[in-house]
Design a protein around this motif. Structure first.
Motif, short mmCIF file in Angstrom:
data_model
loop_
_atom_site.label_atom_id
_atom_site.label_comp_id
_atom_site.label_asym_id
_atom_site.label_seq_id
_atom_site.Cartn_x
_atom_site.Cartn_y
_atom_site.Cartn_z
N UNK A 602 0.74 -1.19 -0.16
CA UNK A 602 -0.15 -0.23 0.28
C UNK A 602 0.55 1.44 -0.13
N UNK A 603 2.15 1.06 0.52
CA UNK A 603 3.09 2.50 0.47
C UNK A 603 3.26 3.06 -0.36
N UNK A 604 3.52 1.72 -1.09
CA UNK A 604 4.53 1.86 -2.79
C UNK A 604 3.24 2.40 -3.60
N UNK A 605 2.15 1.78 -3.62
CA UNK A 605 1.17 2.11 -4.34
C UNK A 605 1.02 4.38 -4.49
N UNK A 606 0.95 4.06 -2.73
CA UNK A 606 0.91 5.67 -2.57
C UNK A 606 1.85 6.73 -2.97
N UNK A 607 2.90 5.99 -2.69
CA UNK A 607 4.61 6.64 -2.98
C UNK A 607 4.25 8.03 -4.11
N UNK A 608 4.63 9.07 -3.45
CA UNK A 608 4.25 10.22 -4.79
C UNK A 608 3.28 11.18 -4.33
N UNK A 609 1.82 10.13 -4.90
CA UNK A 609 0.80 10.32 -4.90
C UNK A 609 -0.04 11.60 -4.05
N UNK A 610 0.04 11.98 -2.47
CA UNK A 610 -0.93 12.98 -1.90
C UNK A 610 0.40 14.36 -2.16
N UNK A 614 1.08 13.33 4.68
CA UNK A 614 0.27 13.03 5.74
C UNK A 614 -0.83 12.55 6.00
N UNK A 615 -1.87 13.09 4.53
CA UNK A 615 -2.86 12.91 4.70
C UNK A 615 -2.74 10.67 4.42
N UNK A 616 -2.00 10.80 3.74
CA UNK A 616 -1.69 9.20 3.14
C UNK A 616 -1.08 8.20 4.29
N UNK A 617 -0.59 8.93 5.45
CA UNK A 617 -0.13 8.46 6.03
C UNK A 617 -1.16 8.01 6.85
N UNK A 618 -2.89 9.00 7.58
CA UNK A 618 -3.68 8.07 8.60
C UNK A 618 -4.52 7.38 7.58
N UNK A 619 -4.74 7.42 5.97
CA UNK A 619 -5.10 5.66 5.77
C UNK A 619 -4.19 4.80 5.91
N UNK A 620 -2.88 4.76 6.02
CA UNK A 620 -2.43 3.35 5.72
C UNK A 620 -2.09 2.87 7.90
N UNK A 621 -2.44 4.30 8.50
CA UNK A 621 -2.73 3.89 9.91
C UNK A 621 -3.16 3.53 10.63
N UNK A 622 -5.34 3.62 9.72
CA UNK A 622 -5.98 2.84 9.38
C UNK A 622 -6.68 1.83 9.23
N UNK A 623 -5.29 1.40 7.73
CA UNK A 623 -5.29 -0.14 7.43
C UNK A 623 -4.66 -0.30 8.44
N UNK A 624 -3.42 -0.17 9.55
CA UNK A 624 -2.75 -1.73 10.44
C UNK A 624 -3.84 -1.54 11.44
N UNK A 625 -4.23 -0.93 11.53
CA UNK A 625 -5.77 -0.87 12.95
C UNK A 625 -6.02 -1.63 12.73
N UNK A 626 -7.06 -1.76 10.93
CA UNK A 626 -7.68 -2.98 10.86
C UNK A 626 -7.25 -4.29 10.72
#
Length: 648
Positions: A602-610, A614-626
């Motif tokens: 997921x990190x690789x797919x979002x690299x350089x997108x946002x 910080x917005x991308x990190x929030x999404x990643x953290x929620x996936x970790x929680x899930x």
């Protein structure tokens, strides 16, 4: 309740009538009645005209066809010129005629509205003995009457907000060639009436039957759809759905050409911001379904529906098109076109032009003409591109490869065909994003996509499709500013394209303009009520970043078939709404289908997108929680782990 309908309005008025009445009142009245009885009324009957209102020196008339109204006007003015030629000036009566196609209010046999007012104003712009018409009338004569016209251009008139585009008819030898004799009821004809009395009595039964049949077919085809019956409120501007034309041809390629005709008409109409045009996906939803026009208009929330058929035989094609106003319950225009296949582009233009002129009086037809061009010199290339798109729409690796081969064959036939490059660019984007590359290298796909998309734009700078695919390729390459620029140009060229509007949402989210992204997707869904599931996935994803978590879950719950990777968005939304167990269930379902998918992927797919990391990190953290595991790069990915999954 007021009844509205579209019709052809003709206003006719005697020039200098007050002066003539002052000179010789009795003679002037007698002469005017003679012109009406011996010329105007017989010609109106010949061309199906109906006199709605007599106004002393003039009349307001209605015709079912613009062609009939103009033929009536031409013949009346030519005949009046002959009638006046032997008279002194103080006995001549000259008429002015103005013609308009417009929306009117039918009030118990009388008519009112802007359509009537504009016809009256145009009549005042005509020369004595002349004919003036609105541009929308002129447009409907193309290919039907061989006449010459003089363009008055846009004229400002009293009590009409917008300037009125006006054409004058040249009453020259071409007009004279249209003239037909005037039927007169002379004494010899009256003496023959008795001879036919018995025959007339015998025919009464037949006449009654014919009248009944006429009454049956002159009624509305279906009960009109009221505004309250619409599933979706009508837009304020003319709204239309172009259905998939029925294909009456034979052969394995059945339907592709009829689809192409319908889609080109949608594309041409969509260019105008004055219209609200339903997207192809929703219009074609009704193919092979039993829904009637009334149901379709109500479900899509449109006033007008275009339906038709085509039949190809050898090098010729017959197309029948019918435009229906669902709010009145019957067809307002129908036409049959018999053309050579090489003339199919002009045929599509003629249909679209007629709809434009019929539904919206204020559209600049000159601007419409500027947008028209023949997309390819090769009929074979045209057919291959539509077959290529059909393969690409299968959204499978095999379909993507077939689409590539067909697009390349089209370019062999016409190397300058912009839409063939558009199709090829999408093939390479699918290789980059989904790995559907056959024997090609995935890491080279994005460069090939950009190359093909730029070629499409270079060949056709006014193609919304070309700018759309270039915008998407730039988004894949993380060139967000360039992507936004191309999307804006695509929307400017085609403001009704639901696909372009929905596709641009991803770029807007990466730029941090999430509320704008949600609004844009909502507009796309209104234009395409029967939208594909990925609209809902994109909406849920955009709503996550907009902080609209409950609304995001509502959107994703409406999906018919949830793609596996959409469970990432669902899980993150569950986390944000405090439903952690449901979030974990979503990730568990994802891992059943893709057990090696990890946070690293997921990190690789979002690299350089946002734009804001910080917005991308929030999404990643929620996936970790899930419960999505950290992991490492899958052995199936590129060595640098920069894979191209869907980022949502």
């Amino acid at each position: 309740m007021e009844k509205r309908r579209l019709t052809v309005i003709l206003a006719i008025d005697a020039v200098g009538y007050s002066r003539l009445m002052e000179i010789a009142e009795t003679r002037t009245l007698s002469t005017l009645k003679s012109h009406r009885a011996e010329l105007i009324d017989p010609k109106a009957s010949q061309y199906g005209g109906q006199t709605i209102k007599l106004m002393g020196d003039g009349a307001l008339m209605e015709f079912a066809s613009a062609v009939d109204a103009v033929r009536f006007a031409v013949e009346v003015q030519l005949a009046m010129a002959k009638r006046n030629s032997a008279l002194p000036d103080d006995e001549r009566i000259d008429f002015r005629i103005g013609i308009n196609v417009g929306d009117i209010i039918d009030d118990r046999g009388d008519i009112h509205g802007d359509g009537v007012n504009i016809a009256a104003r145009i009549e005042g712009l005509a020369k004595a003995g002349g004919i003036a018409m609105h541009r929308n009338v002129h447009s409907q004569l193309r290919g039907k009457l061989d006449l010459d016209f003089e363009d008055q251009r846009d004229v400002s008139v009293k009590n009409i907000q917008q300037p009125v585009p006006v054409f004058d008819v040249s009453l020259n030898e071409k007009a004279e060639a249209l003239a037909t004799p005037v039927f007169k009821h002379d004494e010899s004809q009256r003496r023959q009436v008795t001879r036919f009395t018995a025959l007339a009595v015998g025919l009464c039964a037949v006449i009654v039957c014919v009248a009944l049949v006429w009454w049956q077919f002159s009624r509305p085809d279906f009960a009109p759809v009221g505004s309250a019956e619409m599933d979706i409120p009508l837009p304020t501007k003319p709204s239309i759905a172009v259905l998939a034309f029925n294909d009456l041809s034979q052969g394995d390629d059945k339907d592709y050409l009829s689809d192409a005709i319908s889609e080109e008409i949608i594309s041409k109409l969509s260019r105008f911001p004055e219209f609200f045009v339903i997207a192809r996906n929703s219009s074609f939803y009704y193919r092979d379904k039993s829904a009637d026009v009334r149901d379709i208009a109500g479900e899509l929330g449109v006033r007008y529906v275009l339906e038709g058929s085509q039949q190809k035989s050898g090098d010729r094609i017959r197309v029948i098109a019918t435009l229906i106003d669902a709010t009145v319950g019957y067809a307002i225009w129908t036409e049959t076109y018999d053309r050579e296949m090489d003339d199919i582009f002009a045929l599509q233009d003629d249909i679209a032009r007629t709809i434009v002129a019929t539904l919206e009086q204020n559209i600049d037809i000159a601007e419409y003409d500027r947008l028209l061009h023949r997309p390819t010199k090769s009929q074979g290339a045209y057919e291959l591109v539509y077959l290529s798109r059909a393969e690409r729409f299968k959204f499978t690796p095999e379909g993507n490869e077939n689409a590539k081969q067909l697009a390349e064959k089209a370019l062999e036939l016409d190397p300058d065909y912009a839409i063939a490059y558009f199709s090829l660019a999408w093939v390479h984007i699918n290789c980059d994003r989904w790995g559907w590359c056959a024997d090609r290298k995935q890491e080279e796909a994005l460069g090939l996509a950009l190359e093909a998309a730029r070629e499409a734009v270079g060949l056709d700078p006014d193609s919304s499709l070309a700018h759309w695919v270039l915008a998407h390729a730039y988004m894949q390459a993380n060139s967000l500013d360039q992507s936004e620029k191309e999307y804006n140009r695509a929307i400017e060229l085609n403001p009704n394209s639901a696909g372009v509007l929905a596709g641009s949402v991803e770029t807007l989210v990466y730029l941090g303009r999430v509320n704008e992204a949600v609004d844009r997707l909502t507009t796309a869904m209104r234009l395409n009520p029967h939208h594909p599931d990925w609209y809902l996935w994109t909406l849920a994803w955009a709503r996550y970043f907009a902080g609209q978590y409950e609304a995001g879950l509502e959107a994703i719950d409406q999906m018919t078939n949830m793609p596996n990777l959409a469970r990432r968005t669902q899980a993150a939304l569950y986390v944000r709404t405090g439903q952690t167990e449901k979030a974990r269930t979503s990730i568990s379902e994802l891992l059943k289908n893709q057990p090696d998918y990890t946070i690293k992927d997921q990190l690789n797919s979002l690299e350089g997108k946002f734009r804001d990391h910080n917005i991308a990190e929030r999404f990643i953290d929620d996936l970790r929680t899930a419960g999505l595991p950290e992991g490492y790069c899958s052995q199936h990915h590129h060595p640098d782990c920069k894979e191209s999954h869907n980022h949502q």
